[in-house]
Design a protein around this motif. Structure first.
Motif, PDB file in Angstrom:
ATOM      1  N   LEU A 124       9.073  -9.313   3.249  1.00 22.48           N
ATOM      2  CA  LEU A 124       8.901  -8.549   2.011  1.00 22.48           C
ATOM      3  C   LEU A 124      10.241  -8.021   1.505  1.00 22.48           C
ATOM      4  N   ILE A 125      11.059  -7.499   2.412  1.00 27.13           N
ATOM      5  CA  ILE A 125      12.375  -6.995   2.019  1.00 27.13           C
ATOM      6  C   ILE A 125      13.200  -8.118   1.412  1.00 27.13           C
ATOM      7  N   PHE A 169       8.738   3.673   0.383  1.00 24.89           N
ATOM      8  CA  PHE A 169       9.329   3.299  -0.905  1.00 24.89           C
ATOM      9  C   PHE A 169      10.851   3.293  -0.856  1.00 24.89           C
ATOM     10  N   HIS A 170      11.454   4.284  -0.212  1.00 19.51           N
ATOM     11  CA  HIS A 170      12.914   4.385  -0.223  1.00 19.51           C
ATOM     12  C   HIS A 170      13.582   3.195   0.468  1.00 19.51           C
ATOM     13  N   GLU A 171      12.901   2.609   1.487  1.00 23.72           N
ATOM     14  CA  GLU A 171      13.451   1.432   2.149  1.00 23.72           C
ATOM     15  C   GLU A 171      13.460   0.233   1.202  1.00 23.72           C
ATOM     16  N   LEU A 172      12.395   0.075   0.441  1.00 24.64           N
ATOM     17  CA  LEU A 172      12.292  -1.052  -0.485  1.00 24.64           C
ATOM     18  C   LEU A 172      13.189  -0.845  -1.700  1.00 24.64           C
ATOM     19  N   LYS A 173      13.256   0.384  -2.169  1.00 25.34           N
ATOM     20  CA  LYS A 173      14.072   0.674  -3.346  1.00 25.34           C
ATOM     21  C   LYS A 173      15.547   0.417  -3.059  1.00 25.34           C
ATOM     22  N   SER A 174      15.957   0.571  -1.821  1.00 24.78           N
ATOM     23  CA  SER A 174      17.369   0.386  -1.473  1.00 24.78           C
ATOM     24  C   SER A 174      17.830  -1.059  -1.628  1.00 24.78           C
ATOM     25  N   VAL A 180      10.099   0.236  -9.299  1.00 24.35           N
ATOM     26  CA  VAL A 180       9.924   1.643  -9.677  1.00 24.35           C
ATOM     27  C   VAL A 180       8.705   2.190  -8.942  1.00 24.35           C
ATOM     28  N   GLU A 181       8.653   3.511  -8.797  1.00 23.13           N
ATOM     29  CA  GLU A 181       7.607   4.123  -7.976  1.00 23.13           C
ATOM     30  C   GLU A 181       6.208   3.875  -8.531  1.00 23.13           C
ATOM     31  N   ASP A 182       6.085   3.737  -9.850  1.00 24.93           N
ATOM     32  CA  ASP A 182       4.774   3.469 -10.450  1.00 24.93           C
ATOM     33  C   ASP A 182       4.239   2.098 -10.054  1.00 24.93           C
ATOM     34  N   ASN A 183       5.116   1.210  -9.617  1.00 26.03           N
ATOM     35  CA  ASN A 183       4.703  -0.143  -9.215  1.00 26.03           C
ATOM     36  C   ASN A 183       4.684  -0.297  -7.697  1.00 26.03           C
ATOM     37  N   TYR A 184       4.467   0.818  -7.017  1.00 27.09           N
ATOM     38  CA  TYR A 184       4.448   0.804  -5.547  1.00 27.09           C
ATOM     39  C   TYR A 184       3.270   1.622  -5.040  1.00 27.09           C
ATOM     40  N   TYR A 333      16.572  -2.536  11.669  1.00 24.44           N
ATOM     41  CA  TYR A 333      16.987  -1.501  12.615  1.00 24.44           C
ATOM     42  C   TYR A 333      16.895  -0.113  11.987  1.00 24.44           C
ATOM     43  N   SER A 334      17.241  -0.008  10.717  1.00 28.31           N
ATOM     44  CA  SER A 334      17.140   1.268  10.018  1.00 28.31           C
ATOM     45  C   SER A 334      15.704   1.754   9.993  1.00 28.31           C
ATOM     46  N   LEU A 335      14.767   0.834   9.803  1.00 25.52           N
ATOM     47  CA  LEU A 335      13.351   1.174   9.803  1.00 25.52           C
ATOM     48  C   LEU A 335      12.910   1.616  11.201  1.00 25.52           C
ATOM     49  N   PHE A 336      13.341   0.887  12.230  1.00 23.38           N
ATOM     50  CA  PHE A 336      12.978   1.237  13.609  1.00 23.38           C
ATOM     51  C   PHE A 336      13.479   2.628  13.987  1.00 23.38           C
ATOM     52  N   ASP A 337      14.649   2.998  13.477  1.00 22.18           N
ATOM     53  CA  ASP A 337      15.238   4.296  13.824  1.00 22.18           C
ATOM     54  C   ASP A 337      14.328   5.453  13.466  1.00 22.18           C
TER      55      ASP A 337
END
Length: 345
Positions: A124-125, A169-174, A180-184, A333-337
């Motif tokens: 997905l990312i 959301f912040h992981e995907l937005k990066s 945009v948040e309305d589409n999540y 790895y950032s997600l796992f942290d």
């Protein structure tokens, strides 16, 4: 409302069905595109048989684009599926990997209002990263069938898309310029939607360590001998040299030779799952005190199912990996942290 699900893996189907339940869709067409991996097809067919009737669709149909005989036959099956779908106007098309030339070929030849991206691990990312630049990604398509289909498709820019994900959301937005948040909408992974599939014939044990394997060798990210040595080193570091009861769960695309080498070196148990690890865990067919991996996104979903368990991961040295996959591994790895403990090698 009429929805279309296009999927190639069991987890893509699971997350798509969760979105269907969330939207209370009334008409659903489900299209499975077979891969070359027979284990993948086996898991999908078992999942379909167990799960579909549990969802409260008023009307659904299930179709398979079979990969049988010559490559031209598979291409013909795909074209025939597209021709059939053209008669409908879909509100949403759900896809687990917009990078797939086969999924892209279907949704670009279908009438729909909105594209919905659902989870399939780290895919997905990567899908979101390339969603505005299909041309760059697809010019490197490999097989003859993929190259042929790619010639029939223009490069596109997707305007109206929606993301339904367990990832925050912040992981995907990066990684996205357009999300945009309305589409999540966050997928909270509602376990009650799926049936318990307890295997009475399975010799169930509580393991000290369950290692979730990955197909990173098969994806060309790392050499096989390096991956095997890293697995053994990580398990040894996990137990500080004192080996206990270990279960290795291979990815369905891992080779038997690779898995056999890991089994022999670790003297561990190996279980080839017949369903996605999340469903096997929910059904208590597998259980352990600690879950360990290098890159499997299943670590995240298992934590959603039972956060009381211990979860661990280890980073692979970038010099051991193919250079173009570094950013994807670092994001994982950032997600796992955020929920698990790192074991340094």
């Amino acid at each position: 409302m009429r929805h279309l699900i296009i999927f190639e893996s069991p987890f893509q189907l699971i997350t798509s069905l969760q979105f269907i339940e969330f939207t209370a869709a009334r008409k659903v067409t489900i299209v499975f595109i077979e891969t070359k991996n027979s284990k993948n097809s086996f898991q999908v067919e078992k999942l379909v048989a167990l799960v579909l009737n549990k969802f409260h669709f008023i009307d659904y149909e299930y179709k398979v684009v079979r990969r049988e005989g010559r490559r031209v036959k598979f291409a013909f099956n795909l074209l025939r599926c597209c021709f059939y779908l053209k008669q409908f106007k879909f509100d949403d098309i759900l896809t687990g990997d917009v990078r797939s030339i086969y999924q892209r070929f279907i949704f670009q030849n279908t009438n729909f209002f909105r594209l919905v991206l659902v989870d399939d691990g780290i895919a997905l990312i990567n899908s979101i990263k390339v969603i505005d630049s299909f041309e760059c990604y697809f010019k490197h398509s490999g097989s003859k069938v993929e190259r042929f289909l790619n010639l029939l498709l223009p490069s596109i820019t997707i305007g109206n898309y929606f993301v339904f994900s367990i990832l925050p959301f912040h992981e995907l937005k990066s990684v996205s310029l357009s999300l945009v948040e309305d589409n999540y909408k966050q997928n909270f992974f509602n376990c009650s939607l799926f049936p318990v599939m307890e295997d009475e014939h399975l010799n169930k044990s509580m393991y000290d360590c369950i290692f979730i394997g990955g197909a990173i060798v098969q994806a060309g990210f790392i050499e096989e001998n390096v991956y095997i040595e890293l697995v053994c080193k990580l398990v040894e570091r996990f137990f500080c040299g004192a080996y206990k009861k270990v279960l290795y769960l291979p990815h369905r695309r891992e080779s038997l030779i690779q898995v056999s080498a890991i089994k022999n070196k670790l003297n561990c148990d190996v279980l080839h799952l017949e369903s996605p690890v999340e469903l096997e865990f929910m059904s208590k067919n597998i259980d352990g005190h600690g879950f360990v991996t290098f890159t499997s996104a299943a670590l995240f979903t298992l934590n959603k199912i039972d956060p009381s368990k211990k979860f661990y991961y280890s980073k692979i040295e970038p010099s051991l990996l193919r250079e173009d996959c570094h950013s994807s591994f670092f994001r994982m790895y950032s997600l796992f942290d955020s929920f698990s403990e790192e074991i340094k090698l």
